[in-house]
Design a protein around this motif. Structure first.
Motif, PDB file in Angstrom:
ATOM      1  N   PHE B 120       0.832  -1.198   0.000  1.00  0.00           N
ATOM      2  CA  PHE B 120       0.000   0.000   0.000  1.00  0.00           C
ATOM      3  C   PHE B 120       0.869   1.251   0.000  1.00  0.00           C
ATOM      4  O   PHE B 120       1.674   1.475   0.892  1.00  0.00           O
ATOM      5  CB  PHE B 120      -0.906   0.001   1.228  1.00  0.00           C
ATOM      6  N   VAL B 121       0.728   2.054  -1.035  1.00  0.00           N
ATOM      7  CA  VAL B 121       1.412   3.347  -1.085  1.00  0.00           C
ATOM      8  C   VAL B 121       0.350   4.415  -1.257  1.00  0.00           C
ATOM      9  O   VAL B 121      -0.418   4.370  -2.211  1.00  0.00           O
ATOM     10  CB  VAL B 121       2.379   3.423  -2.288  1.00  0.00           C
ATOM     11  N   PRO B 122       0.289   5.357  -0.307  1.00  0.00           N
ATOM     12  CA  PRO B 122      -0.753   6.381  -0.459  1.00  0.00           C
ATOM     13  C   PRO B 122      -0.544   7.200  -1.734  1.00  0.00           C
ATOM     14  O   PRO B 122       0.582   7.431  -2.164  1.00  0.00           O
ATOM     15  CB  PRO B 122      -0.592   7.247   0.793  1.00  0.00           C
ATOM     16  N   TRP B 125      -2.419  12.715  -3.779  1.00  0.00           N
ATOM     17  CA  TRP B 125      -3.492  13.596  -3.303  1.00  0.00           C
ATOM     18  C   TRP B 125      -3.887  13.257  -1.878  1.00  0.00           C
ATOM     19  O   TRP B 125      -4.287  14.137  -1.107  1.00  0.00           O
ATOM     20  CB  TRP B 125      -4.691  13.553  -4.240  1.00  0.00           C
ATOM     21  N   GLN B 126      -3.744  11.959  -1.520  1.00  0.00           N
ATOM     22  CA  GLN B 126      -4.084  11.564  -0.149  1.00  0.00           C
ATOM     23  C   GLN B 126      -3.094  12.192   0.833  1.00  0.00           C
ATOM     24  O   GLN B 126      -3.481  12.762   1.852  1.00  0.00           O
ATOM     25  CB  GLN B 126      -4.065  10.030  -0.018  1.00  0.00           C
ATOM     26  N   GLU B 127      -1.787  12.092   0.491  1.00  0.00           N
ATOM     27  CA  GLU B 127      -0.744  12.710   1.329  1.00  0.00           C
ATOM     28  C   GLU B 127      -0.982  14.212   1.437  1.00  0.00           C
ATOM     29  O   GLU B 127      -0.882  14.800   2.515  1.00  0.00           O
ATOM     30  CB  GLU B 127       0.643  12.491   0.682  1.00  0.00           C
ATOM     31  N   THR B 144     -15.705   8.646  -6.999  1.00  0.00           N
ATOM     32  CA  THR B 144     -16.122   7.523  -6.169  1.00  0.00           C
ATOM     33  C   THR B 144     -15.047   6.434  -6.141  1.00  0.00           C
ATOM     34  O   THR B 144     -14.461   6.128  -7.168  1.00  0.00           O
ATOM     35  CB  THR B 144     -17.400   6.916  -6.781  1.00  0.00           C
ATOM     36  N   GLY B 145     -14.818   5.886  -4.974  1.00  0.00           N
ATOM     37  CA  GLY B 145     -13.893   4.766  -4.861  1.00  0.00           C
ATOM     38  C   GLY B 145     -12.424   5.132  -4.942  1.00  0.00           C
ATOM     39  O   GLY B 145     -11.575   4.279  -5.139  1.00  0.00           O
ATOM     40  N   SER B 146     -12.064   6.411  -4.773  1.00  0.00           N
ATOM     41  CA  SER B 146     -10.670   6.823  -4.900  1.00  0.00           C
ATOM     42  C   SER B 146      -9.852   6.508  -3.660  1.00  0.00           C
ATOM     43  O   SER B 146      -8.639   6.367  -3.728  1.00  0.00           O
ATOM     44  CB  SER B 146     -10.573   8.330  -5.147  1.00  0.00           C
ATOM     45  N   GLY B 147     -10.519   6.461  -2.506  1.00  0.00           N
ATOM     46  CA  GLY B 147      -9.792   6.220  -1.271  1.00  0.00           C
ATOM     47  C   GLY B 147      -9.873   7.396  -0.301  1.00  0.00           C
ATOM     48  O   GLY B 147      -8.881   7.765   0.325  1.00  0.00           O
ATOM     49  N   LYS B 148     -11.040   7.960  -0.137  1.00  0.00           N
ATOM     50  CA  LYS B 148     -11.208   9.072   0.794  1.00  0.00           C
ATOM     51  C   LYS B 148     -11.121   8.583   2.236  1.00  0.00           C
ATOM     52  O   LYS B 148     -10.680   9.309   3.120  1.00  0.00           O
ATOM     53  CB  LYS B 148     -12.565   9.756   0.551  1.00  0.00           C
ATOM     54  N   THR B 149     -11.532   7.316   2.447  1.00  0.00           N
ATOM     55  CA  THR B 149     -11.514   6.798   3.811  1.00  0.00           C
ATOM     56  C   THR B 149     -10.102   6.815   4.391  1.00  0.00           C
ATOM     57  O   THR B 149      -9.924   7.086   5.575  1.00  0.00           O
ATOM     58  CB  THR B 149     -12.074   5.363   3.840  1.00  0.00           C
ATOM     59  N   TYR B 150      -9.115   6.538   3.544  1.00  0.00           N
ATOM     60  CA  TYR B 150      -7.723   6.543   4.021  1.00  0.00           C
ATOM     61  C   TYR B 150      -7.368   7.908   4.615  1.00  0.00           C
ATOM     62  O   TYR B 150      -6.747   8.005   5.669  1.00  0.00           O
ATOM     63  CB  TYR B 150      -6.777   6.173   2.875  1.00  0.00           C
TER      64      TYR B 150
END
Ligand SMILES: Nc1ncnc2c1ncn2[C@@H]1O[C@H](COP(=O)(O)OP(=O)(O)OP(=O)(O)O)[C@@H](O)[C@H]1O
Ligand SMILES: [Mg+2]
Lengths: 619, 354
Positions: B120-122, B125-127, B144-150
């Motif tokens: 798993f590498v963030p 945009w998440q960082e 949708t489904g991009s990984g906002k929960t992370y």
């Protein structure tokens, strides 16, 4: 050719191309259930290992949520690897399907587009069969944002290299809506700032009146209104420039002067007989008196079959089918109420203006309608006042006829007045944009003062102090019921039943258990009050049949969930939602323990009875 | 146009177009068959014939060009309406279709499969979103489904490490329940609590989950002087699915929550792709003590392809290209165009099948 692909063929096609797992979005719950039934005798079985994997996952979920152990869909889910997921199901069932999907156990799930946003429920493929969805009783095209949210469930991170969104047509699909949705940018979203009574009470509890406007100004609503006002202000700047050549002349405000003069001149020359005006509200309403519209005529109710204008007077008339079956011709002015309901009506060119089958259908629907119907909000335009005769008489008072600037004024007037009208229109709009929220807030204050929740200086009265804790829909009705002691002596079941009839806003028909006589008369009282409040708050549907479901569940603690479900045709998921919403309403009553200990206690006993079985499974 | 001509022209249109024409004019038009719909439309057109005709022309013009169906070889069945095709092409603008040949089904399906397992590498945009939360509020608008929960989880982790309370809200009870389970697994059951109208499970935990309505009520109670939960230690408020701010009935709750959210707490708004996320960010900046940073992108992490499945089971690409032709809704695959036209013609409730 069949109008849409058969579910079994669909699954075969998807398996064949390695496009599983898939979510198949169908137009209705019924379509989902029928799709599941299509597999009843199908032999496209899963290999035993996969059947076992499903059984293992289900076993774990059932251990946590026993309510789904006997779910009728389980055999099909296990044999074929397909499931249905829609609002008619219990939350625990939906969790089970989500869990199966997450473990990659299923080939397909048939779902409606209500499949909640944010549930991590991805698949390799999404099948789309529709281009519109039902929103408050009518079909609306999917927005670009909605198409992208639906299609966006295709392609799982870490499990798929690509995702597939596949359109398969069904009748009434509009491919353009979908292709635009796939290829376009999502729409901008807009604020939907509703000012409610509890909002007013709670704000005034914490802040003095003179601080309210700055608070409202912090809303996204005002932010967007300001954006629009700024656009208009830029337009105003442009108009100001264009107006420069039309500054003061012989008289400062020559435009108005010329306009009045010109108008008076015309009125005098025409001397037309004053046209008989029909009141603007009749004209405004007449547009909505279309075939199928449910209206109140005098004391009774009817359905409009056609509208026309009478031969001689040209006055607006309607033909209506009345309760009991009579067909009457009446002037539109006798319509006392225009409801927001339109019944299906196949019109015909001659008396009775619709097909005989239609007449029967309509009569049946008329009988089934609830006692209270929401009224259609109709905007009534303000008529331009004609210039009073007094001015017309005084034409001699104008200086224009002999003024040196007369020809210039006459020449420039049309252009200048158009510019100025535009200017004034913009100014008015800007003013409205800047102040509309505050005005809407003030309107609510007025009502709350009238009912005694606020003092004349907009402080909370003793009643306002507790009323602000009721922060749900129809709060005014609920607080007024409390003030009228309507729940005095009501047992937990009755209190919960009334709350659920206020909370429930779905008009889906069905068969239900009988209402007890005590509840029947209490609901009558509630209905009367709701009616009297209707100028200030839209009355709820107040379905007695729905209330009866809640009354049974709370009144009889030995009743099982299955037993309750058997007593009505309502879907399991709908009963669950009804009770969950009732619980929310009851827990608001419970917060009144300081001022209304009796009521709060009844509410908490109702909650305790309500929270059992399936309703205990989730927080 | 004479009424007869108009009727003929209407008869030549696919039913979907007639439905669009009927929208706003005819109640419940989706219930009527084609013939009936044309009758009704003609009757309604009497009031404003010119307006009706111009609307019709616009709709016809908008429709992507459709190849002229091959001249009916077997004239036996469809005899009664001979006027059809020739007329149609005259008033339809020619579409500037791309000149590349359309792709084949096998190239469209090519590349389907499972990626090799990866650590798993963030995403950047998440960082970015997590980092920017140090400086102020953050609005995230991604597909949708991009990984906002992370982002939510990492931001919560940091706030908890700093002894601050975190509130996570979702629009739906069902979603709250799912997150409760998910977050309990990540942080440990004792670290996560859930609040509903009548229940409070582990209400003293540092990470609290609730619906947005419940949070709004908490904020009102705090404003009225009754401190309910420990809002003074509140460090982060996460509003998931915040595109709900545009919900006609409930949207106002999101506005109230944002307006009354204590200034010392950071706000993290997670939203699906919307058209104007910069408006939301600008709005937050204008009313909150710290500036709001916008994190957005519109490319999907897993690329999407669109297809068309004919009811007879034939699968085709929907567009001429493998991927989605952004900005070019009319770049349909020619074969799909033909199949869909055929579908519309054949499913009409005409005289043949009653
Ligand atoms: N950087 C990453 N690398 C790989 N997988 C990731 C990454 N970030 C998130 N994921 C995975 O992507 C999937 C979707 O994530 P998540 O549910 O957070 O999406 P979302 O943006 O919240 O979607 P929705 O709009 O449905 O709420 C999850 O399975 C998650 O584990
Ligand atoms: Mg999410």
């Amino acid at each position: 050719m069949p109008p849409s692909i058969h579910p079994v063929d669909l699954i075969l096609a998807l398996r064949d191309k390695h496009l599983t797992p898939a979510i198949v979005f169908l137009t209705s719950r019924r379509a989902c259930d029928e799709a599941m039934q299509a597999f009843d005798h199908s032999q496209i079985l899963l290999p035993p290992i996969r059947q076992q994997a499903i059984a293992d996952v289900l076993e774990k979920v059932i251990a946590q949520y026993p309510s789904i152990a006997e779910h009728p869909l389980i055999p099909t889910v296990q044999r074929i690897g397909v499931a249905a997921h829609h609002a008619g199901h219990l939350p625990s069932w939906k969790i089970a399907v989500e869990e199966l999907m997450r473990h990659g156990c299923l080939d397909a799930v048939f779902a409606t587009t209500t499949l909640a946003a944010g549930v991590d429920f991805p698949a390799r493929t999404v099948i789309i069969t529709q281009s519109s969805i039902r929103k408050s009783r009518d079909f609306t095209d999917l927005t670009i944002g909605e198409v992208q949210q639906i299609a966006g469930r295709a392609g799982r991170r870490g499990k798929d290299l690509v995702g597939f969104a596949i359109v398969t047509p069904s009748p009434y699909i509009d491919l353009n809506v979908l292709t635009k949705g796939f290829t376009g940018h999502p729409e901008a979203i807009n604020s939907q700032f509703l000012i409610s009574y509890p909002m007013v009470l709670n704000l005034l509890k914490a802040h003095p009146l003179d601080q309210i406007q700055p608070i409202l100004a912090k809303s996204f609503a005002q932010f967007q209104l300001n954006q629009r006002a700024e656009v208009l202000e830029r337009k105003l700047d442009g108009l100001r420039e264009q107006m420069e050549p039309f500054g003061p002349r012989v008289c400062t405000d020559w435009i108005t002067e010329w306009q009045t003069f010109d108008q008076v001149r015309r009125q005098k020359s025409h001397r037309a007989p004053a046209r008989k005006h029909e009141p603007p509200e009749i004209t405004a309403r007449f547009h909505f008196l279309t075939p199928g519209r449910v209206v109140g005529i005098g004391r009774s109710r009817g359905v409009v079959l056609r509208q026309y204008r009478s031969k001689g007077q040209k006055s607006p008339m309607i033909t209506a089918l009345r309760q009991g079956g009579g067909i009457t011709e009446s002037p539109a002015s006798t319509v006392t109420e225009v409801s927001d309901r339109v019944l299906d009506c196949v019109d015909a060119p001659v008396y009775p203006w619709c097909t005989p089958e239609s007449v029967e259908e309509l009569l049946r629907h008329l009988e089934e309608l609830p006692g209270r119907l929401p009224e259609l909000p109709i905007l009534i335009p303000k008529d331009d006042e004609p210039i009073p005769d007094a001015i017309v008489q005084t034409l001699g008072d104008f200086a224009c006829p002999t003024c040196p600037s007369r020809s210039a004024c006459q020449r420039d007037y049309p252009h200048a007045s158009k510019l100025r009208q535009e200017q004034q229109r913009h100014l008015k709009s800007i003013q409205a944009l800047r102040t509309s929220l505050w005005h809407r807030f003030q309107e609510k204050i007025d009502v709350l003062q009238e009912f005694g929740y606020l003092t004349p200086t907009a402080h909370l009265t003793a009643d306002g102090e507790w009323a602000r804790l009721i922060r749900i829909d129809h709060s005014l009705l609920i607080t007024e019921l409390i003030r009228a002691d309507a729940f005095n002596g009501a047992d937990p079941a009755m209190l919960a039943a009334v709350m659920s009839s206020i909370a429930h806003d779905d008009d889906r028909p069905g068969a239900f258990p009988r209402v007890s006589s005590g509840l029947g008369s209490l609901l009558g009282q509630v209905r009367k009050l709701a009616l009297s409040l209707s100028p200030h708050e839209d009355p709820p549907l107040l379905r007695a049949d729905i209330a009866a479901v809640t009354e049974r569940w709370i009144g009889d603690p030995s009743l099982t969930w299955i037993g309750l479900c058997k007593s009505t045709t309502m879907a399991e998921g709908d009963i669950y939602r009804l009770l969950a919403r009732t619980l929310e309403f009851l827990s608001q009553l419970h917060t009144l323990k300081g001022t209304h200990p009796g009521l709060a206690d009844t509410a908490s006993r109702a909650i305790a009875n309500l929270r059992r079985g399936v309703l205990e499974e989730l927080p | 146009m004479t009424t007869q001509e108009l009727e003929q022209l209407l008869a030549q249109q696919p039913i979907a177009l007639l439905h669009r024409l009927a929208r706003g004019r005819v109640q419940r038009h989706f219930r009527a068959g084609k013939r009936r719909l044309i009758e009704i439309l003609l009757r309604h057109s009497a009031e404003n014939r010119a307006g009706f005709e111009s609307d019709l022309m616009i709709l016809i013009g908008e429709r992507p060009a459709r190849p002229i169906p091959p001249a009916p070889q077997a004239p036996a069945v469809r005899k009664p309406k001979p006027a059809a095709p020739q007329h149609r092409t005259t008033h339809r603008p020619v579409e500037p279709d791309s000149h590349e040949p359309a792709i084949t089904l096998s190239s469209w399906l090519d590349g389907l499969g499972v990626p090799p397992p990866k650590a798993f590498v963030p995403d950047a945009w998440q960082e970015d979103a997590i980092a920017k939360l140090r400086e102020g509020d953050v609005v995230v608008s991604v597909p949708t489904g991009s990984g906002k929960t992370y982002v939510a989880v990492e931001a919560a982790r940091r706030a908890i490490a700093e002894n601050r309370t975190v509130i996570y809200t979702s629009p739906l009870k069902a979603l709250s329940n799912t997150k409760y389970t998910e977050f309990s697994k990540i942080f440990g059951a004792d670290q996560v609590g859930i609040l509903t109208g009548d229940r409070r499970d582990n209400g003293q935990a540092p990470l609290l989950i609730m619906t947005t309505e419940i949070l709004r009520n908490l904020l009102y109670d705090a404003g009225g002087g009754e401190i309910d939960i420990r809002l003074d230690t509140l460090g982060l408020v996460i509003l998931d699915e915040s595109q709900y701010i545009a919900d006609p009935e409930r949207g106002v709750v999101w506005e109230e929550t944002i307006i009354f959210c204590p200034g010392q707490a950071r706000m993290l708004l997670l939203s699906a792709s919307i058209g104007n996320p910069h408006d939301i960010a600008e709005w937050l900046t204008s009313i909150r003590p710290t500036p709001c940073h916008l994190v957005r992108h519109s490319t999907r992490t897993v690329p999407l392809r669109a297809g068309y499945l004919h009811p007879n089971g034939k699968l085709m690409p929907l567009f001429r290209t493998i991927g989605i032709p952004h900005g070019h809704p009319s770049h349909l695959h020619p074969e799909t165009k033909r199949l869909f036209a055929q579908y519309e013609d054949e499913t009409l409730p005409t005289g043949r099948r009653r």
